[in-house]
Write an enzyme that holds these catalytic residues in place. Structure first.
Site, short mmCIF file in Angstrom:
data_model
loop_
_atom_site.label_atom_id
_atom_site.label_comp_id
_atom_site.label_asym_id
_atom_site.label_seq_id
_atom_site.Cartn_x
_atom_site.Cartn_y
_atom_site.Cartn_z
CD GLU A 180 -1.50 -0.49 3.15
OE1 GLU A 180 -2.48 0.77 3.66
OE2 GLU A 180 -1.85 -1.87 4.31
CB CYS A 199 -2.71 -5.37 6.23
SG CYS A 199 -2.50 -3.32 6.37
CB THR A 239 1.42 1.56 15.15
OG1 THR A 239 0.38 2.72 13.39
CG2 THR A 239 0.54 2.21 16.64
CB SER A 254 -9.28 1.56 12.20
OG SER A 254 -8.39 2.04 12.97
CG HIS A 287 -3.55 -7.05 10.01
ND1 HIS A 287 -1.88 -6.25 8.93
CD2 HIS A 287 -4.23 -5.39 10.20
CE1 HIS A 287 -1.56 -5.47 9.33
NE2 HIS A 287 -3.07 -4.26 9.84
N1 CAA Z 1 -0.43 2.03 30.44
C1 CAA Z 1 -0.71 0.93 29.90
N2 CAA Z 1 -1.61 1.09 29.08
C2 CAA Z 1 -2.08 2.46 28.63
C3 CAA Z 1 -1.80 3.72 29.17
C4 CAA Z 1 -0.25 3.42 29.99
N3 CAA Z 1 0.19 4.23 30.64
N4 CAA Z 1 -1.81 4.50 28.16
C5 CAA Z 1 -2.74 4.00 27.32
N5 CAA Z 1 -2.70 2.72 27.33
C6 CAA Z 1 -3.53 2.26 26.85
C7 CAA Z 1 -4.75 2.61 26.77
O1 CAA Z 1 -5.75 1.98 27.43
C8 CAA Z 1 -5.41 1.58 25.21
O2 CAA Z 1 -5.60 0.41 25.27
P1 CAA Z 1 -7.04 -0.22 24.85
O3 CAA Z 1 -7.41 -0.38 23.85
O4 CAA Z 1 -6.80 -1.93 25.37
O5 CAA Z 1 -7.95 0.37 26.16
C9 CAA Z 1 -3.95 1.99 24.29
O6 CAA Z 1 -2.75 1.65 25.54
C10 CAA Z 1 -4.10 3.04 23.68
O7 CAA Z 1 -3.78 3.96 24.25
P2 CAA Z 1 -5.13 4.83 23.19
O8 CAA Z 1 -6.10 4.58 22.99
O9 CAA Z 1 -5.51 5.99 24.30
O10 CAA Z 1 -4.07 5.52 22.45
P3 CAA Z 1 -4.56 5.97 20.76
O11 CAA Z 1 -5.57 6.94 21.25
O12 CAA Z 1 -2.84 7.40 20.53
O13 CAA Z 1 -4.28 5.70 19.93
C11 CAA Z 1 -4.94 4.23 17.53
C12 CAA Z 1 -4.70 4.17 18.84
C13 CAA Z 1 -6.24 5.27 17.43
C14 CAA Z 1 -4.96 2.88 17.27
C15 CAA Z 1 -3.58 4.39 16.90
O14 CAA Z 1 -2.05 3.87 17.05
C16 CAA Z 1 -4.06 4.55 15.31
O15 CAA Z 1 -5.00 5.05 14.93
N6 CAA Z 1 -3.48 3.62 14.75
C17 CAA Z 1 -3.89 3.39 13.62
C18 CAA Z 1 -5.18 2.69 13.11
C19 CAA Z 1 -4.29 1.24 13.59
O16 CAA Z 1 -3.55 0.49 13.48
N7 CAA Z 1 -5.72 0.84 13.76
C20 CAA Z 1 -6.12 -0.61 13.75
C21 CAA Z 1 -7.17 -1.04 12.90
S1 CAA Z 1 -7.20 -0.87 11.37
C22 CAA Z 1 -5.62 -1.83 10.54
O17 CAA Z 1 -5.44 -3.19 11.16
C23 CAA Z 1 -4.82 -1.34 9.63
C24 CAA Z 1 -3.94 -1.30 9.25
O18 CAA Z 1 -2.66 -2.11 9.88
C25 CAA Z 1 -3.44 -0.26 9.63
#
Ligand code: CAA
Length: 445
Positions: free
Chosen positions: A83, A120, A163, A211, A244
Site C-alpha cells: 500500500e 494490509c 505504530t 478502525s 494481522h
Molecule cells: N499504561 C498502559 N496502557 C496504556 C497507557 C499506560 N500508561 N496509556 C494508554 N494505554 C492503553 C490504552 O488503554 C489503550 O488500550 P485499550 O485499547 O486496550 O484500552 C492503548 O494503550 C492505546 O491507547 P489510546 O487508545 O489512548 O491510544 P491512541 O488514541 O493514541 O491511539 C490508535 C490508538 C487509535 C489505535 C492509534 O494507534 C492509531 O490510529 N493507529 C493507526 C490505525 C490502526 O492501526 N488501527 C488498527 C485497526 S486498522 C488496521 O489494522 C489496518 C492497519 O494496519 C492500519
C-alpha cells in the site's frame, strides 16, 4: 488435490530502529507504558535513506532465492502486495525483477508480474492467487514469488505515528511445500468502510478508534464464514492463530473475540460458568446497549480467567514477538506474525508438523479473511534458516533528530538529502531517478 503452500519465507527489516518507550515517548510527553503495555510495541523499523519498498522486497526475495538455490527460470509469477506504491501504472514487481536480474545471469521475461491492492490483506490475497494458479495447473512446474512490502509511515503527529514500521516478507509458493500447506477452508468478512484510506496521498487518513471496531467486526464475520466451510472451530484446534498485527494491543482484542466465539456452547463455557457465568445471548436482551454492556462485563471477567490466559499465552502471544520490535508492516504484518509463531515453536522445541494454524488477515476499507494452514515436516529447517534476529540487532538506533530527518527523507512532498546512517552491504539500494521519473537501483557488494 496437489498440496500447495508456502515453501519458504524470508523477512527483510528496514535498517533503522526507533525506540518507542526510550526515544518516542519522552518527546511526546507520554508514559512509556502506553507503548510497551498499551499498544504492545517496543520499537519500529524504518528504512534508511537508500531503502524503500523495492530494495526491501528485492533483498528479501534475493535471500530466499539464494537459500533455496533458485534461478529466474524456476519462478513463473511475481506478485507484490503493497500500500506504499509510488507509481499508478508500472508495478513494483517489475522493479523487483529488474533488481534481481542484476545479480542473476538470467531474466524473468516469462514470469507473470502484478501488484495487489487491498490495504494490509493484499499479501494474503496474493498467496491465494498463487495457490489458485498452481492448482489450476498453469504454473508449468514453476513456483510463485509473493512479496509483501511496505513503508508504513503516518503523518507526523497522527495517532498512528507510534505504530509505524517498514519491512518486506518474501514467500515462495510451490507444490509440496516445506513450511505450510494452504487449504481451501477460507472465510471472508467484507464491507465498504471508511476507516483508513490513502486517496492519492502518501500518508493515510485514519479514523483510529473506528478502525479498531471495523477490524473486529469484519474478523467476526470472517470467522463465521470460515465455520460455514470448515465446521465449528474450537480453541484447541489450532497451534497458533496469527492475526494481522497493526500493533499487538489490537491482537489482544482479536484474540478475545475469537476465543469467546469459539467457546460458546462448549464444555469450556460450561466449566467457566461457575466462575464468571455464561456468555450473554443477544436474544435475552430487549435492547442492543444492554446486551453490549453485558458482553463487555463478561469479556472483562473472561480475560482474567486462568483458562483464557493459558490459551492466550500458548496460541496468540507467540505471534506477537517480532511485531513488538518492528511495528506495522501493513501487507507483511500477518506473515511476520506467522513466522513469529513458528519461531516460538522452534525455540521451545515443539513438535508442530501436522498441526494447524488459523490465519486471520485484515485490510482496511475493509476485509478480513480467515483460512487454515497445515504445518509441514520441513518447517523447522525453514525457520532455522532465518536471520531476522541478527537483522534486528544490527539496526541503527535513531535519536529523535535522526527520526525527524528520516521521516522527511521518505516524505514524497519533501526534497531532503541526508547521509545514510548505515552502510549497505550485500543488498540492493536506491540509486536516484531516471529521465522519466523512474526509480533506479543497484546492488552493493
Ligand atoms: N499504561 C498502559 N496502557 C496504556 C497507557 C499506560 N500508561 N496509556 C494508554 N494505554 C492503553 C490504552 O488503554 C489503550 O488500550 P485499550 O485499547 O486496550 O484500552 C492503548 O494503550 C492505546 O491507547 P489510546 O487508545 O489512548 O491510544 P491512541 O488514541 O493514541 O491511539 C490508535 C490508538 C487509535 C489505535 C492509534 O494507534 C492509531 O490510529 N493507529 C493507526 C490505525 C490502526 O492501526 N488501527 C488498527 C485497526 S486498522 C488496521 O489494522 C489496518 C492497519 O494496519 C492500519
Amino acid at each position: 488435490m496437489t498440496a500447495v503452500g508456502i515453501d519458504a519465507i524470508e523477512i527483510w527489516t528496514g535498517n533503522l530502529k526507533l525506540d518507542l518507550p526510550g526515544t518516542f515517548a519522552p518527546e511526546k510527553g507520554e508514559d512509556p507504558e502506553k507503548y510497551t503495555k498499551g499498544l504492545g510495541l517496543n520499537a519500529s523499523s524504518f528504512p534508511d535513506s537508500y531503502e524503500d519498498i523495492v530494495t526491501m522486497g528485492a533483498n528479501a526475495a534475493h535471500r530466499l532465492m539464494e537459500r533455496k538455490g533458485l534461478e529466474p527460470d524456476d519462478i513463473g509469477r511475481i506478485d507484490v502486495a503493497t500500500e506504499s506504491a509510488f507509481d499508478n501504472s508500472k508495478p513494483v514487481s517489475t522493479y523487483v525483477a529488474g533488481c534481481l536480474e542484476q545479480v542473476y545471469g538470467d531474466d524473468f521475461h516469462h514470469a507473470n508480474k502484478g501488484e495487489r491492492k487491498f490495504a494490509c490483506i493484499a499479501g494474503t490475497q496474493s498467496l491465494d492467487d498463487a495457490f489458485n494458479w498452481i492448482q489450476a495447473g498453469r504454473n508449468r512446474g514453476r513456483s510463485a514469488l509473493v512479496i509483501a512490502t511496505d513503508t508504513a509511515l503516518y503523518a507526523r503527529g497522527d495517532a498512528g505515528e507510534a505504530t509505524q514500521g517498514a519491512g518486506a516478507v518474501a514467500m515462495l509458493i510451490s507444490e509440496d511445500p516445506d513450511l505450510v500447506e494452504l487449504s481451501t477452508e477460507q472465510g471472508y468478512g467484507s464491507a465498504d468502510e471508511t476507516d483508513f484510506l490513502k486517496p492519492n496521498q502518501q500518508f493515510p487518513s485514519v479514523d483510529g478508534k473506528r478502525s479498531v471496531q471495523v477490524y473486529l467486526a469484519r474478523m467476526r464475520e470472517a470467522l463465521e464464514d470460515f465455520e460455514s466451510v470448515a465446521g465449528e472451530t474450537h480453541p484447541d484446534q489450532f497451534a497458533y492463530i496469527p492475526f494481522h498485527t497493526p500493533f499487538p494491543g489490537m491482537v489482544r482484542k482479536a484474540g478475545m473475540l475469537v476465543y469467546r466465539h469459539m467457546i460458546r456452547d462448549t464444555s469450556i463455557e460450561d466449566e467457566l460458568a461457575e466462575e464468571i457465568g455464561r456468555q450473554p445471548r443477544a436474544e435475552a436482551f430487549d435492547d442492543d446497549e444492554a446486551f453490549h454492556d453485558a458482553l463487555r462485563e463478561y469479556m472483562d471477567a473472561l480475560k482474567d480467567t486462568e483458562t483464557y490466559q493459558e490459551w492466550y499465552e500458548a496460541t496468540i502471544d507467540p505471534t506477537l514477538t517480532l511485531s513488538r520490535e518492528v511495528g506495522n508492516w501493513y501487507t507483511g504484518s500477518v506473515h511476520v506474525a506467522r513466522v513469529s509463531a513458528l519461531k516460538h515453536g522452534l525455540e521451545n522445541d515443539l513438535d508442530l508438523a501436522g498441526s494447524k494454524l488459523l490465519v486471520g488477515s485484515y485490510g482496511s476499507g475493509a476485509q478480513a479473511e480467515g483460512h487454515a494452514e497445515t504445518i509441514q515436516d520441513g518447517w523447522k529447517d525453514e525457520i532455522e534458516a532465518l536471520n531476522i534476529d541478527e537483522q534486528l540487532d544490527a539496526r541503527y538506533d535513531m535519536s529523535w533528530d535522526d527520526y525527524e530527518e528520516i521521516h522527511d527523507v521518505h516524505n514524497h512532498d519533501m526534497d531532503v538529502d541526508v547521509e545514510e546512517f548505515t552502510a549497505p552491504e550485500s543488498e540492493f539500494v536506491f540509486d536516484g531517478w531516471g529521465r522519466m521519473g523512474e526509480r533506479k537501483y543497484r546492488y552493493v557488494e
